[in-house]
Scaffold this motif. Structure first.
Motif, short mmCIF file in Angstrom:
data_model
loop_
_atom_site.label_atom_id
_atom_site.label_comp_id
_atom_site.label_asym_id
_atom_site.label_seq_id
_atom_site.Cartn_x
_atom_site.Cartn_y
_atom_site.Cartn_z
N ALA A 1 0.83 -1.21 0.00
CA ALA A 1 0.00 0.00 0.00
C ALA A 1 0.86 1.26 0.00
N LEU A 2 1.90 1.29 0.81
CA LEU A 2 2.76 2.47 0.87
C LEU A 2 3.43 2.77 -0.46
N VAL A 3 3.87 1.73 -1.16
CA VAL A 3 4.50 1.93 -2.47
C VAL A 3 3.43 2.29 -3.51
N SER A 4 2.29 1.64 -3.46
CA SER A 4 1.23 1.90 -4.44
C SER A 4 0.71 3.32 -4.37
N PHE A 5 0.67 3.88 -3.17
CA PHE A 5 0.18 5.25 -2.99
C PHE A 5 1.32 6.27 -2.95
N HIS A 6 2.51 5.84 -3.36
CA HIS A 6 3.69 6.72 -3.47
C HIS A 6 4.06 7.40 -2.15
N LEU A 7 3.85 6.69 -1.05
CA LEU A 7 4.24 7.22 0.25
C LEU A 7 5.68 6.86 0.60
N ILE A 8 6.15 5.76 0.05
CA ILE A 8 7.56 5.39 0.14
C ILE A 8 7.99 4.83 -1.21
N SER A 9 9.27 4.74 -1.41
CA SER A 9 9.81 4.21 -2.66
C SER A 9 10.10 2.71 -2.51
N ALA A 10 10.00 2.00 -3.61
CA ALA A 10 10.36 0.58 -3.60
C ALA A 10 11.85 0.38 -3.34
N GLU A 11 12.62 1.43 -3.49
CA GLU A 11 14.06 1.37 -3.22
C GLU A 11 14.39 1.80 -1.79
N SER A 12 13.38 1.94 -0.94
CA SER A 12 13.64 2.37 0.44
C SER A 12 13.92 1.17 1.34
N VAL A 13 14.69 1.42 2.37
CA VAL A 13 14.99 0.38 3.36
C VAL A 13 13.71 -0.08 4.05
N TRP A 14 12.81 0.84 4.35
CA TRP A 14 11.56 0.48 5.03
C TRP A 14 10.73 -0.50 4.22
N TYR A 15 10.63 -0.27 2.93
CA TYR A 15 9.86 -1.16 2.07
C TYR A 15 10.45 -2.57 2.10
N GLN A 16 11.76 -2.65 1.97
CA GLN A 16 12.41 -3.96 1.95
C GLN A 16 12.35 -4.64 3.32
N LEU A 17 12.47 -3.86 4.39
CA LEU A 17 12.35 -4.43 5.74
C LEU A 17 10.96 -4.99 5.99
N LEU A 18 9.93 -4.26 5.58
CA LEU A 18 8.56 -4.75 5.74
C LEU A 18 8.35 -6.04 4.95
N ASN A 19 8.87 -6.09 3.73
CA ASN A 19 8.75 -7.31 2.93
C ASN A 19 9.52 -8.47 3.54
N PHE A 20 10.74 -8.21 3.98
CA PHE A 20 11.57 -9.27 4.55
C PHE A 20 10.96 -9.84 5.83
N THR A 21 10.64 -8.96 6.77
CA THR A 21 10.11 -9.45 8.05
C THR A 21 8.69 -10.01 7.88
N GLY A 22 7.92 -9.42 6.97
CA GLY A 22 6.58 -9.94 6.72
C GLY A 22 6.63 -11.34 6.14
N ALA A 23 7.52 -11.57 5.20
CA ALA A 23 7.66 -12.90 4.61
C ALA A 23 8.09 -13.92 5.65
N LEU A 24 9.00 -13.53 6.53
CA LEU A 24 9.43 -14.46 7.60
C LEU A 24 8.28 -14.79 8.54
N GLY A 25 7.43 -13.80 8.81
CA GLY A 25 6.26 -14.05 9.66
C GLY A 25 5.32 -15.07 9.05
N ILE A 26 5.11 -14.99 7.75
CA ILE A 26 4.23 -15.95 7.08
C ILE A 26 4.88 -17.33 7.02
N VAL A 27 6.19 -17.37 6.84
CA VAL A 27 6.90 -18.66 6.87
C VAL A 27 6.75 -19.31 8.25
N ALA A 28 6.82 -18.50 9.30
CA ALA A 28 6.70 -19.03 10.67
C ALA A 28 5.35 -19.70 10.90
#
Length: 90
Positions: free
Chosen positions: A33-60
């Protein structure tokens, strides 16, 4: 009472990995949502951190329940996010 037992008989309110799974779901959706609404960039650390930790949560949640398709998808998702994080930071 009958309907309650019929629909909720075997479903615990929240098992051992429930919170991690909900975090993962919210984190990945928030990143999208943040990237889709141009609130953060896909090249931001926050975007990648949310994706990384979110994916690990679903794996858990997925792996212990032997739901291997979402587990493998999110392992790959986490690896991609980790590589992107390393490139952004270093």
């Amino acid at each position: 009472m009958f309907l309650k037992n019929l629909f909720f008989k075997h479903q615990p309110v929240c098992d051992a990995h429930c919170k991690e799974g909900w975090y993962g779901t919210v984190a990945i959706l928030l990143a999208y949502a943040l990237v889709s609404f141009h609130l953060i960039s896909a090249e931001s650390v926050w975007y990648q951190l949310l994706n990384f930790t979110g994916a690990l949560g679903i794996v858990a949640v997925s792996w212990p329940k032997q739901a291997y398709q979402p587990a493998v998808l999110n392992i790959i998702w986490a690896v991609i996010a980790l590589i992107a994080l390393v490139r952004l930071i270093f």
